[in-house]
Scaffold this motif. Structure first.
Motif, mmCIF file in Angstrom:
data_model
loop_
_atom_site.group_PDB
_atom_site.id
_atom_site.type_symbol
_atom_site.label_atom_id
_atom_site.label_comp_id
_atom_site.label_asym_id
_atom_site.label_seq_id
_atom_site.Cartn_x
_atom_site.Cartn_y
_atom_site.Cartn_z
ATOM 1 N N LEU A 161 0.423 -15.295 -5.192
ATOM 2 C CA LEU A 161 1.045 -15.216 -3.877
ATOM 3 C C LEU A 161 2.205 -14.241 -3.882
ATOM 4 O O LEU A 161 2.423 -13.499 -2.918
ATOM 5 N N TYR A 162 2.967 -14.241 -4.974
ATOM 6 C CA TYR A 162 4.057 -13.272 -5.054
ATOM 7 C C TYR A 162 3.510 -11.848 -4.982
ATOM 8 O O TYR A 162 4.066 -10.995 -4.295
ATOM 9 N N ALA A 163 2.411 -11.596 -5.675
ATOM 10 C CA ALA A 163 1.848 -10.240 -5.663
ATOM 11 C C ALA A 163 1.429 -9.844 -4.252
ATOM 12 O O ALA A 163 1.733 -8.747 -3.777
ATOM 13 N N TYR A 164 0.726 -10.754 -3.570
ATOM 14 C CA TYR A 164 0.300 -10.428 -2.207
ATOM 15 C C TYR A 164 1.495 -10.203 -1.297
ATOM 16 O O TYR A 164 1.505 -9.285 -0.467
ATOM 17 N N PHE A 165 2.504 -11.048 -1.453
ATOM 18 C CA PHE A 165 3.697 -10.895 -0.628
ATOM 19 C C PHE A 165 4.384 -9.568 -0.911
ATOM 20 O O PHE A 165 4.803 -8.856 0.006
ATOM 21 N N TYR A 166 4.494 -9.221 -2.178
ATOM 22 C CA TYR A 166 5.178 -7.982 -2.549
ATOM 23 C C TYR A 166 4.469 -6.770 -1.932
ATOM 24 O O TYR A 166 5.100 -5.898 -1.329
ATOM 25 N N ASN A 167 3.152 -6.732 -2.055
ATOM 26 C CA ASN A 167 2.436 -5.562 -1.540
ATOM 27 C C ASN A 167 2.497 -5.507 -0.017
ATOM 28 O O ASN A 167 2.695 -4.443 0.575
ATOM 29 N N ALA A 168 2.333 -6.666 0.641
ATOM 30 C CA ALA A 168 2.416 -6.676 2.103
ATOM 31 C C ALA A 168 3.805 -6.261 2.561
ATOM 32 O O ALA A 168 3.962 -5.519 3.538
ATOM 33 N N HIS A 169 4.813 -6.727 1.851
ATOM 34 C CA HIS A 169 6.180 -6.356 2.177
ATOM 35 C C HIS A 169 6.387 -4.848 2.034
ATOM 36 O O HIS A 169 6.987 -4.192 2.889
ATOM 37 N N ALA A 214 -4.306 -30.037 0.422
ATOM 38 C CA ALA A 214 -3.536 -29.330 1.440
ATOM 39 C C ALA A 214 -2.964 -28.042 0.893
ATOM 40 O O ALA A 214 -2.936 -27.018 1.571
ATOM 41 N N SER A 215 -2.498 -28.070 -0.353
ATOM 42 C CA SER A 215 -1.954 -26.836 -0.931
ATOM 43 C C SER A 215 -3.021 -25.758 -1.041
ATOM 44 O O SER A 215 -2.756 -24.576 -0.801
ATOM 45 N N GLN A 216 -4.219 -26.162 -1.409
ATOM 46 C CA GLN A 216 -5.284 -25.163 -1.512
ATOM 47 C C GLN A 216 -5.567 -24.512 -0.160
ATOM 48 O O GLN A 216 -5.757 -23.300 -0.060
ATOM 49 N N VAL A 217 -5.583 -25.322 0.897
ATOM 50 C CA VAL A 217 -5.833 -24.761 2.222
ATOM 51 C C VAL A 217 -4.711 -23.805 2.606
ATOM 52 O O VAL A 217 -4.943 -22.700 3.100
ATOM 53 N N TYR A 218 -3.467 -24.239 2.372
ATOM 54 C CA TYR A 218 -2.337 -23.354 2.674
ATOM 55 C C TYR A 218 -2.420 -22.070 1.863
ATOM 56 O O TYR A 218 -2.151 -20.977 2.366
ATOM 57 N N TYR A 219 -2.782 -22.223 0.587
ATOM 58 C CA TYR A 219 -2.859 -21.037 -0.275
ATOM 59 C C TYR A 219 -3.896 -20.044 0.241
ATOM 60 O O TYR A 219 -3.639 -18.847 0.342
ATOM 61 N N GLN A 220 -5.065 -20.562 0.593
ATOM 62 C CA GLN A 220 -6.105 -19.648 1.083
ATOM 63 C C GLN A 220 -5.671 -18.961 2.367
ATOM 64 O O GLN A 220 -5.895 -17.765 2.570
ATOM 65 N N ASN A 221 -5.030 -19.718 3.259
ATOM 66 C CA ASN A 221 -4.573 -19.120 4.515
ATOM 67 C C ASN A 221 -3.530 -18.042 4.269
ATOM 68 O O ASN A 221 -3.586 -16.947 4.845
ATOM 69 N N ALA A 222 -2.556 -18.352 3.398
ATOM 70 C CA ALA A 222 -1.526 -17.348 3.128
ATOM 71 C C ALA A 222 -2.133 -16.103 2.500
ATOM 72 O O ALA A 222 -1.814 -14.971 2.871
ATOM 73 N N LYS A 223 -3.034 -16.318 1.545
ATOM 74 C CA LYS A 223 -3.654 -15.171 0.876
ATOM 75 C C LYS A 223 -4.424 -14.307 1.863
ATOM 76 O O LYS A 223 -4.302 -13.076 1.875
#
Lengths: 927, 236
Positions: free
Chosen positions: A330-338, A384-393
């Motif tokens: 998630l950090y990687a995806y956030f970093y690149n999107a940022h 629930a965390s898995q669903v949130y994770y997939q949505n965020a990703k």
């Protein structure tokens, strides 16, 4: 008696419309030329350490070691279970990468290491030389003192001269006959590096496959052998004991076309495989995903735990992040999107970004990410965390993909709407002026040279409909409504002219009954047309564009030789008939002697090709050039003007002497610097004196109204212009190029005499035939002398020195004016000389009396429009060619600078023509 | 009565064209036999110039052979011209004319782009070949003075019928050679990197191919005229 009609206004209109179309075409064809250059300071540096108030920690490297195995020209269908069994069967992931044009190695290496695309500015400014990179993940690794080893293509070392800890390079990367030697060296280096354990990244670039393709084609029997060799390299890496924590990436920099080459945009060239090998992988036979080559750079940066390069516009490749934990993913995806969001803000502005869909996705993703941080850190792996994770990703990936596509489009995409409008305008203006010049009767019937109100309104309405439709269908996108309204003007003009051209072509093709077919009002000599057509058709070859000067030298000399020999034969035959066949040897010798000046001109033109070799005797050459130039100018000037010209030329020589370029008195350097400015001041005073004397002689005076003949005023003004321009060019030219100025005048004069004699020897004498010959000869000589100066179709040969002569500070306008005057001095002087010659001369010297219409009348009714047509038509043809070649390998290095030169040539002619037309308007009664 | 079919003239024309094409075919076969192109620029190492020379001589001999038939109907001027063919003045004039034409062709080659301060042998070979294709046949047939007269007069009185036939065919040969050599330069700027792109190889090959095309055109012309006569005769 043909009625005299001025074509100046019409020609100016056509030239203006043509230049407008050319500008629109260039805007559409080179989108990078108007994009704002990005500055690094506007994009924040470093990796983010906070997310909506919560603290973040960048993840450590995902693997101990990385191996990038780059096989040059590895096509997507080359590795399979038969050709590379080990690589195929043991790959954890089999992905595809899409490669952008141009599919050649250096831009591809830039894309791999920085995640950016090459645009015209990036490639054109690097023509002929490889500029080292300023930022890439290799630079980031060096900042962290990580060890990077390299072996392979010499291009890498030119791009990254100091970023490799150890490097082994092939010094002859372009020696395509080397199938094995270079690759053996790379494999030897690999064996050495595998025994070491200190490197973080090992880059191997194998060239043998590419060389085999170039020499023997993609179906060569050596290709399977080479692929087998590459397979053994993969096996050697995988079987080594240090494999447990290594990521191996097998890919190609570009593909290989059918036939073995590369550089175009076929699927075989733009699709390469990306095979991944790491420990503990599942080897699931999933469908082959496809990503962009630019996605490799940010993904590798994340895995290597370095910052993403500033220029990167790539996304992340999810399959390469499987080894990271969920939090780090998630950090990687956030970093690149940022990172991409910041680039979008710089590119499109804050307002547009905040109103876009992807900004909403970004906000959703960051909110979900924030919610997930605590459960992920506490080890809660609930549903629930898995669903949130997939949505965020998914949201992060959508943001990245959307911004990456937008940025890519703005970099590379051709704006076809602007190209279409520009092309329609340039083509219609060229055809319009050609038809008007060739068919005078048609021009009068259809009023091609006037303005028709009904057709104008029809054009405006059609333009409104076209413009609205184009914007509705997103064919044309403008940044504001004002530009949309402004675009109506060129579209209207294009529609109006297209209607005219269509009507004219219909009239030509379908003559009405009981009426004579339309006659071409200007004779079209076959040799001239053939040479001009040959020159225009050679624009389709990159080699002919690179060596265009050879084309002009060849065809120009051919025309002069052909005209000279035909004239010679006619003279000998005529004299022989008069003398009843006796003394043929004497007659031939005498006629050949009369043609000696033409032969001297031909020898001078040959000598000018080697003018740069006269450096050793340049002082003598300069003195001779200035004396010859002064003699030419003196012939048509009054005594005070001649004295002023001589003084100006002497000042030019003093200026060169003070600069140390020619032999001069031994002056100390500090004294020379002091004397430089007064020398130039005196030169400018002399130039002003020449202009003042010329204009005063041309303007009517109250006290001498009855004495000055009014018919010579226009001629005097134009002659003064020519004189001043030549004197200024003598100051701006290089030392050894000053000789070109008088030689151009001599060549033009002798060529015109030859055309006069040849015209009178034709079976059907026509004044227009003489004019057509002179116009085309002038164009050929102007282009020959343009290339004699050392110019070419490359931007690197533009001489910028004249822009700074006598300047104490930088003034862009003066620099542009001086550089233009210097570069295009041959074209300017040739055209001015043609007009002056037409106004001054008559055909009395060759025995033709009582001309109707008068010879000098053609200066504005024939020379101006025909000259403009002959300059515009090849340029319009070349713009059409450029659209056809837009995916050519050399589109940016060879074809694009040529189009800039062509459009600028039309612009220079337009400005000179404006000045000349102004004088014609002021003194119309004289002409 | 239809027009009389001139069998003798047609035979002469076809023989002439066949000799020209055979000469060029022998040159091409010789170049293929040598397996490299560099020798074309060398005067002593190449046989192209002697082959072309012999071909032109054979064509002149052919014209002489067919000219024997009409020896009895020569006019006074024609007989006088024929008798003075081998005088020293005519021989010297012919040689001088060919030498001057070679110099002129060398000058034209340099004007059009050949190196000024080098490659003299290559320029000389190309100029010599051009002279052999254009001027030498006429000089061999009519002598120096006759060649000049033919070039600059409408139709001199001393030219016999067979000589007129040969001169018409020489014209196609010359024009084809000149255009072929000129067009051969088109490959010089291309970046193909072949060894046959070096000067003067494309121009020499272009001249030979151009003259071949000229001869093919002449042959087509002759066959077309023959076919037309035959069809006319058949229709009646």
């Amino acid at each position: 008696m043909e009625q005299h009609k001025s074509w100046l206004v019409y020609t100016i209109g056509m030239l203006t419309a043509f230049l407008c179309g050319a500008v629109l075409f260039l805007i559409g064809f080179f989108p990078a030329s108007y994009s704002v250059a990005e500055k690094e300071s506007t994009v924040p540096e470093g990796r983010p350490t906070a997310l909506l108030g919560m603290e973040l920690t960048p993840p450590p490297p995902a693997y101990d070691s990385f191996v990038l195995l780059l096989v040059d020209a590895l096509r997507d269908d080359f590795p399979d279970a038969t050709s590379m069994p080990v690589a195929y069967s043991r790959a954890c992931e089999k992905l595809k990468l899409h490669v952008d044009i141009p599919t050649v190695t250096m831009p591809r290496l830039k894309s791999i290491t920085t995640g950016t695309l090459s645009n015209f500015i990036d490639i054109a400014l690097n023509v002929g030389h490889t500029e080292q990179m300023q930022d890439s993940f290799l630079h980031r690794l060096k900042q962290q003192n990580r060890v990077v080893s390299f072996a392979g293509d010499h291009t890498w070392v030119k791009l990254f001269p100091s970023e490799f800890t150890r490097q082994v390079e092939n010094h002859d990367s372009f020696y395509v006959n080397d199938f094995y030697e270079g690759d053996r060296n790379v494999t030897k280096t690999l064996e050495t590096e595998l025994e070491r354990s200190d490197w973080s990244l090992l880059i191997l670039h194998y060239l043998g496959l590419d060389h085999i393709g170039h020499v023997e084609g993609n179906a060569s029997p050596r290709v399977p052998l080479k692929l087998k060799e590459m397979d053994e390299v993969v096996k050697k890496i995988l079987d080594h004991k240090s494999f447990p924590n290594v990521l191996l990436m097998l890919t190609g920099d570009h593909g290989m076309a059918d036939g073995g080459g590369h550089g175009g945009n076929t699927p075989a060239e733009t699709l390469v495989p990306l095979y991944l090998y790491y420990n503990n992988c599942s080897k699931t036979p999933s469908a082959s995903k496809r990503y962009n080559q630019i996605d490799l750079a940010p993904t590798l940066s994340v895995l290597l735990s370095v910052e993403i390069p500033t220029l990167s516009i790539g996304c992340l490749i999810p399959e390469m992040l499987q080894s990271l934990s969920l939090e780090h993913q998630l950090y990687a995806y956030f970093y690149n999107a940022h990172h991409l969001l910041n680039k979008a803000r710089v590119k499109f502005g804050h307002e547009i970004v905040h109103r876009s869909d992807y900004y909403t996705w970004y906000q959703n993703a960051t909110l979900l990410h924030k919610k997930l941080l605590r459960p992920l850190r506490e080890g809660d792996g609930g549903g629930a965390s898995q669903v949130y994770y997939q949505n965020a990703k998914l949201n992060y990936m959508r943001v990245a993909r959307e911004i990456s596509d937008l940025l890519s489009e703005s970099l590379v995409k051709f704006d076809y709407g602007f190209i279409a409008v520009g092309l329609a305008l340039t083509t219609s203006t060229s055809l319009h002026i050609v038809i008007s010049v060739l068919y005078l009767d048609l021009t009068e019937q259809l009023q091609l040279d006037g303005l028709k109100v009904g057709q104008l309104w029809l054009s405006v309405i059609a333009a409104v409909v076209l413009n609205y439709t184009s914007h509705a269908l997103d064919i044309i996108m403008t940044s504001s409504t004002l530009y949309s309204i402004l675009l109506l003007v060129p579209i209207s003009i294009a529609v109006y002219l297209t209607i005219d051209v269509a009507q004219a072509l219909l009239k030509i093709a379908l003559p009405p009954l009981y009426t004579r077919r339309l006659k071409i009002s200007i004779p079209l000599p076959l040799p001239l047309l053939a040479c001009y057509a040959i020159r225009t058709l050679t624009l389709g070859s990159s080699s002919f564009i690179e060596f265009e000067y050879n084309t002009w030298y060849y065809l120009g000399n051919t025309l002069i030789l052909l005209t000279a020999f035909r004239t010679l034969r006619w003279r000998i035959t005529k004299t022989n008939v008069e003398l009843n066949g006796r003394h043929l040897y004497t007659i031939a010798s005498t006629c050949l002697w009369q043609m000696r000046k033409v032969l001297v001109v031909l020898m001078l033109l040959t000598l000018m090709r080697y003018i740069h070799r006269l450096q050793a005797i340049r002082s003598t050459v300069v003195i001779f050039s200035m004396l010859l130039l002064w003699a030419r100018l003196h012939r048509h000037s009054q005594l005070p003007q001649s004295l002023a010209s001589g003084a100006a030329l002497f000042m030019v020589y003093c200026f060169r002497g003070l600069n140390g370029q020619v032999l001069f008195f031994d002056v100390p350097s500090h004294m020379a610097a002091k004397l430089m400015v007064p020398t130039l001041v005196i030169f400018w005073c002399c130039l002003a004196l020449v202009l003042m004397l010329g204009y005063r002689a041309a303007l009517p005076q109250a006290h001498s109204f009855g004495k000055v003949p009014p018919t010579g005023a226009l001629l005097q003004l134009l002659q003064t212009n020519l004189t001043s321009s030549l004197l200024l060019a003598a100051l701006l030219q290089r030392v050894h190029n000053i000789l070109l100025l008088p030689v151009l005048l001599v060549a033009l004069q002798q060529t015109y005499k030859l055309c006069d004699v040849y015209g009178t020897s034709a079976r059907k004498f026509s004044v227009r035939l003489v004019h057509v010959y002179k116009i085309i000869m002038t164009i050929f000589l102007a282009r020959m002398f343009f290339f004699y100066q050392g110019n070419s179709n490359s931007l690197s040969t533009i001489d910028l020195t004249p822009g700074y002569i006598g300047q104490t500070n930088y003034n862009p306008s003066i620099v542009a004016i001086f550089v233009t005057l210097n570069t295009y001095s041959a074209d300017i002087h040739a055209f001015l000389y043609l007009v002056v010659h037409t106004l001054r001369s008559d055909l009395r010297s060759v025995g033709i009396m009582q001309l109707h219409p008068p010879y000098s009348i053609a200066a504005d009714s024939l020379i101006a429009p025909l000259y403009a047509a002959l300059i515009m038509l090849p340029a319009a043809f070349y713009l059409c060619l450029l659209v056809g070649f837009r995916y050519h390998l050399f589109i940016y290095s060879v074809f694009s600078p040529k189009v800039l030169y062509d459009c600028y040539t039309v612009l220079v002619f337009y400005l000179v023509f404006l000045v000349t037309s102004l004088y014609f308007k002021l003194f119309k009664h004289d002409a | 009565m239809v027009s009389r079919f001139d069998q003798q003239k047609t035979k002469h024309q076809l023989f002439h064209v066949s000799l020209s094409l055979a000469t060029i075919l022998i040159c091409m076969a010789y170049m293929q036999y040598r397996r490299n192109w560099a020798h074309l620029g060398s005067f002593w190492d190449s046989l192209v110039v002697p082959i072309v020379f012999l071909g032109e001589l054979l064509k002149v001999v052919l014209a002489r052979f067919y000219g024997k038939v009409e020896d009895g109907v020569l006019t006074a001027k024609q007989r006088q011209k024929k008798n003075s063919y081998f005088t020293p003045r005519e021989l010297l004039g012919g040689f001088t004319l060919q030498f001057l034409c070679t110099l002129l062709y060398a000058f034209i080659c340099i004007i059009l782009g050949a190196p000024v301060l080098g490659n003299y042998e290559q320029t000389f070979v190309l100029a010599l070949l051009m002279t052999l294709l254009t001027v030498s046949p006429t000089v061999f047939l009519l002598g120096g003075g006759g060649a000049l007269q033919v070039c600059f007069c409408e139709k001199p009185d001393f030219v016999t019928k067979c000589e007129d036939t040969a001169l018409n065919l020489f014209k196609y040969n010359a024009l084809g050679g000149i255009l072929g050599a000129w067009a051969g330069s088109v490959v010089a700027p291309l970046d193909w990197g072949r060894d046959w792109q070096a000067y003067p190889i494309p121009n020499v090959i272009g001249a030979l191919l151009g003259s071949a095309l000229g001869n093919i055109y002449a042959c087509t012309h002759v066959l077309y005229a023959t076919a037309r006569v035959y069809m006319t005769k058949k229709r009646t």
